[in-house]
Design a protein around this motif. Structure first.
Motif, mmCIF file in Angstrom:
data_model
loop_
_atom_site.group_PDB
_atom_site.id
_atom_site.type_symbol
_atom_site.label_atom_id
_atom_site.label_comp_id
_atom_site.label_asym_id
_atom_site.label_seq_id
_atom_site.Cartn_x
_atom_site.Cartn_y
_atom_site.Cartn_z
ATOM 1 N N GLY A 115 56.075 -15.329 -53.161
ATOM 2 C CA GLY A 115 56.882 -14.121 -53.283
ATOM 3 C C GLY A 115 56.545 -13.113 -54.357
ATOM 4 N N ILE A 116 55.228 -13.092 -54.692
ATOM 5 C CA ILE A 116 54.799 -11.789 -55.683
ATOM 6 C C ILE A 116 54.064 -10.880 -55.106
ATOM 7 N N SER A 117 53.648 -10.055 -55.779
ATOM 8 C CA SER A 117 52.854 -8.846 -54.908
ATOM 9 C C SER A 117 51.307 -9.176 -55.137
ATOM 10 N N LYS A 118 50.526 -8.344 -54.360
ATOM 11 C CA LYS A 118 49.053 -8.956 -54.645
ATOM 12 C C LYS A 118 48.603 -8.507 -56.073
ATOM 13 N N GLY A 119 49.105 -7.314 -56.152
ATOM 14 C CA GLY A 119 48.500 -6.701 -57.677
ATOM 15 C C GLY A 119 48.994 -7.786 -58.642
ATOM 16 N N SER A 120 50.073 -8.262 -58.546
ATOM 17 C CA SER A 120 50.516 -9.398 -59.758
ATOM 18 C C SER A 120 49.741 -10.424 -59.814
ATOM 19 N N MET A 121 49.451 -10.994 -58.629
ATOM 20 C CA MET A 121 48.367 -12.114 -58.684
ATOM 21 C C MET A 121 47.298 -11.709 -59.464
ATOM 22 N N TYR A 122 46.677 -10.618 -59.135
ATOM 23 C CA TYR A 122 45.388 -10.123 -59.992
ATOM 24 C C TYR A 122 45.585 -9.521 -61.406
ATOM 25 N N TYR A 123 47.020 -9.366 -61.600
ATOM 26 C CA TYR A 123 47.366 -9.041 -63.256
ATOM 27 C C TYR A 123 47.384 -10.526 -63.791
ATOM 28 N N TYR A 124 47.883 -11.560 -63.223
ATOM 29 C CA TYR A 124 47.689 -12.853 -63.542
ATOM 30 C C TYR A 124 46.630 -13.579 -63.781
ATOM 31 N N PHE A 125 45.894 -13.642 -62.540
ATOM 32 C CA PHE A 125 44.598 -14.305 -62.670
ATOM 33 C C PHE A 125 43.388 -13.414 -62.138
ATOM 34 N N GLU A 126 42.299 -14.008 -62.604
ATOM 35 C CA GLU A 126 41.183 -13.074 -62.430
ATOM 36 C C GLU A 126 40.580 -12.873 -60.871
ATOM 37 N N GLY A 127 41.041 -14.079 -60.366
ATOM 38 C CA GLY A 127 40.620 -14.336 -58.872
ATOM 39 C C GLY A 127 40.871 -15.594 -58.430
ATOM 40 N N LYS A 128 40.398 -15.826 -57.263
ATOM 41 C CA LYS A 128 40.615 -16.964 -56.508
ATOM 42 C C LYS A 128 40.340 -18.459 -57.316
ATOM 43 N N GLU A 129 39.110 -18.542 -57.816
ATOM 44 C CA GLU A 129 38.544 -19.625 -58.526
ATOM 45 C C GLU A 129 39.400 -19.665 -59.717
ATOM 46 N N ASP A 130 39.759 -18.744 -60.532
ATOM 47 C CA ASP A 130 40.627 -18.837 -61.842
ATOM 48 C C ASP A 130 41.922 -19.342 -61.413
ATOM 49 N N LEU A 131 42.591 -18.975 -60.192
ATOM 50 C CA LEU A 131 43.682 -19.391 -60.017
ATOM 51 C C LEU A 131 43.705 -21.139 -59.740
ATOM 52 N N TYR A 132 42.569 -21.353 -58.903
ATOM 53 C CA TYR A 132 42.303 -22.750 -58.445
ATOM 54 C C TYR A 132 42.226 -23.861 -59.904
#
Lengths: 205, 205, 205, 205
Positions: free
Chosen positions: C43-60
């Motif tokens: 339930g967040i925005s795409k921009g927020s995700m990339y604001y918090y994490f550098e990318g997919k690998e980072d999140l993983y």
DNA sequence: TATGAATGAGCTTTCATTCAT
DNA sequence: TATGAATGAAAGCTCATTCAT
């Protein structure tokens, strides 16, 4: 369903996409239509198209719905005369039909789209979309038929669905004939009158 | 055009190819039909297909023509009564129409093929093929119309092409309605009678 | 690395994101996981995700690290008995192992994540992340192995890394077997006992 | 299933395709593997790939099957000694295991492929393919286990599936360790001996 | 901080057609 | 006559990532 994002788009962009899609679908039918061509003609990126619409079917149903709504809005409402005799009924219908055909003659692409409906629509989603569109018109057809029967203008001894199907078939044939010939607009009233007369003869009790 | 070589093929082979192609085109329409599937179903090689037919369109037009000819041959000739009144004309037409519809109901694939015409893609070659098919029936339609007008059964104040288009439209609508409902064969005569009656009402002077 | 901004986020938001990501990665594996789905589920925005994490690998890598830490914290510390004989060593280990497996059985998603490690793609960044995770556990493994060897519970004639690898392999196999069977919790102690017994047999001097 | 056409291909072509595919699948796993890369590396056209194989899954299962068969053929048959004591059983197994590991060490790509099996395999077809491969080895595993139990070399108080899973887990761990370290071939026999010894200790009654 | 519109490279797959044998 | 291997263009669609606001 169309993604709400599309509504937020600049009107010119929306127009560009709709125009490109209508063009493509009218020219090639659903199956032969190429999203790539639409995308190119609309001048947007592939990703954007899928950002606005869920897919090919979604775009098609949206375009069809919008165009039909635009047509009906342009033609205006049709009110079945609750009172009156058969002559009044047919006269009112002829007026409406003239307005409808005039508008449709000015939208050959929409006419092509509608004509393409008969095509084999194998995808369940597409079929559903077409049914929705048809169901949207169905009440109008049924009510008009019932009104005609009430005033004794229409026979009542055949299934309503059959009567409607035949009359719609006549209308489509006429539509095709008119659009193909692109007749002088002066001729239209007389032809419409003749068509309504033919319908009257076909369905008279 | 079909390559003459095809005629030299063993009849069973010809049948296998035609059956497979009719199946495919009726099921999927022209565009979605796959030559690969036809080839596989027919049990021939890809090279052979292109040895006999120039391509997809060629196969399609050939199948359509053959099937229509077969249908008409099965239905038998229609001879317009040169003498007689309107009643005789309509009675003869009703007979013929019943035979035609009976045969068409027994060939749902051909019915599907014909219905798909409206939707077929707009390749010039395909359009030309469809026109050829229609032109093949055209003389028959024109003659029948003229006969009807001669005996005073059909109005003469509208373009022949328009009258024909509308009547064909009625027929297609009825055809679709019949094939979809797959009615008891017992019901057919009554429905045909009603349809011819409707046509009569539509085109009466 | 996770951006420090993430820590400032409201805990519920953090939880929502972590839960969504864990779900997605556990269900689809790294490659097939879709950031779009995670974003939608969180339930967040795409921009927020990339604001918090550098990318997919980072999140993983972040999700994996957090979940493993949570698991270990839940299981509690494991203190190798510095004194005692081999029996005491194995008994302590069995206790710990039972706690670990019980917790893991309750976190099937984490179990799936761990199991997917072998298959994860070979992106350098990902590999590095996995190595980091493994290195995080490495000291614990080495210490435990050394303690076992000190009390004469574990053979000393093979490379430590090999012993650890084999024991971990046994543990993963058991884990998979347990999670797949989803056994009655009553059975667990006996099975864990048997597994520790097998490990003991495998590494005994 | 692989299309028979592939078998008719020139052996060098077959090799090129198989090598490219094995490379890609071993490096990236199934999901991350790109058919485009395989096609490019194999030097064939996109159409050809789909002429030989039904799709990505088909290629994967074919490569896996071929490589496993090649490995097993290279290793030679394993005959469980029907007579003899536990020592004879383990000695025979150690011999076989040495041969297997020697071969596998020479095929690091196949080793990577096998290791990737644990990965999440969401497609039903893929799962089925993996099950087939595993089922192909299952009888061997079960028979060997039963033989071991017959001569009193293996405990009988745990589910066979669990024993097999754990032993396979040990083998995979060892395999990974060996392939990663790429040890001198001289060392291999001693290590294999130690591993079999560990397995023996793990499953002894 | 937070958003979400926009993108283009990439994916797997299908297909009609050609052509050497 | 007859075959089927080979092809490349095109299809619909997904995705992680960027960036202006």
């Amino acid at each position: 369903m169309v993604r709400p994002r599309f509504a937020n788009l600049a009107p010119e962009q929306q127009q560009a996409i709709l125009r490109a899609a209508l063009d493509e679908f009218a020219t090639h039918g659903f199956h032969d239509a190429s999203l790539n061509r639409v995308i190119e003609a609309a001048g947007i990126s592939k990703g954007s198209m899928y950002y606005y619409f869920e897919g090919k079917e979604d775009l098609y149903t949206y375009v069809a719905r919008i165009e039909v709504e635009r047509l009906l809005a342009e033609v205006g409402p049709f009110s079945v005369p609750s009172q009156g005799d058969a002559d009044a009924f047919w006269s009112t219908l002829a007026d409406y039909y003239l307005r409808l055909m005039t508008a449709l003659t000015a939208s050959p692409q929409l006419a092509a789209l509608i004509r393409g409906w008969a095509a084999a629509s194998k995808t369940p989603a597409l079929q559903e979309a077409q049914q929705q569109l048809e169901q949207g018109m169905w009440p109008w057809l049924v009510q008009t038929l019932a009104a005609g029967q009430r005033v004794g203008a229409v026979r009542s001894d055949l299934p309503a669905a059959l009567l409607i199907a035949v009359v719609v078939g006549m209308g489509q044939a006429m539509d095709t004939w008119l659009v193909t010939r692109a007749p002088d607009i002066d001729d239209l009233p007389r032809l419409i009158g003749a068509l309504v007369e033919m319908i009257r003869g076909a369905v008279r009790p």
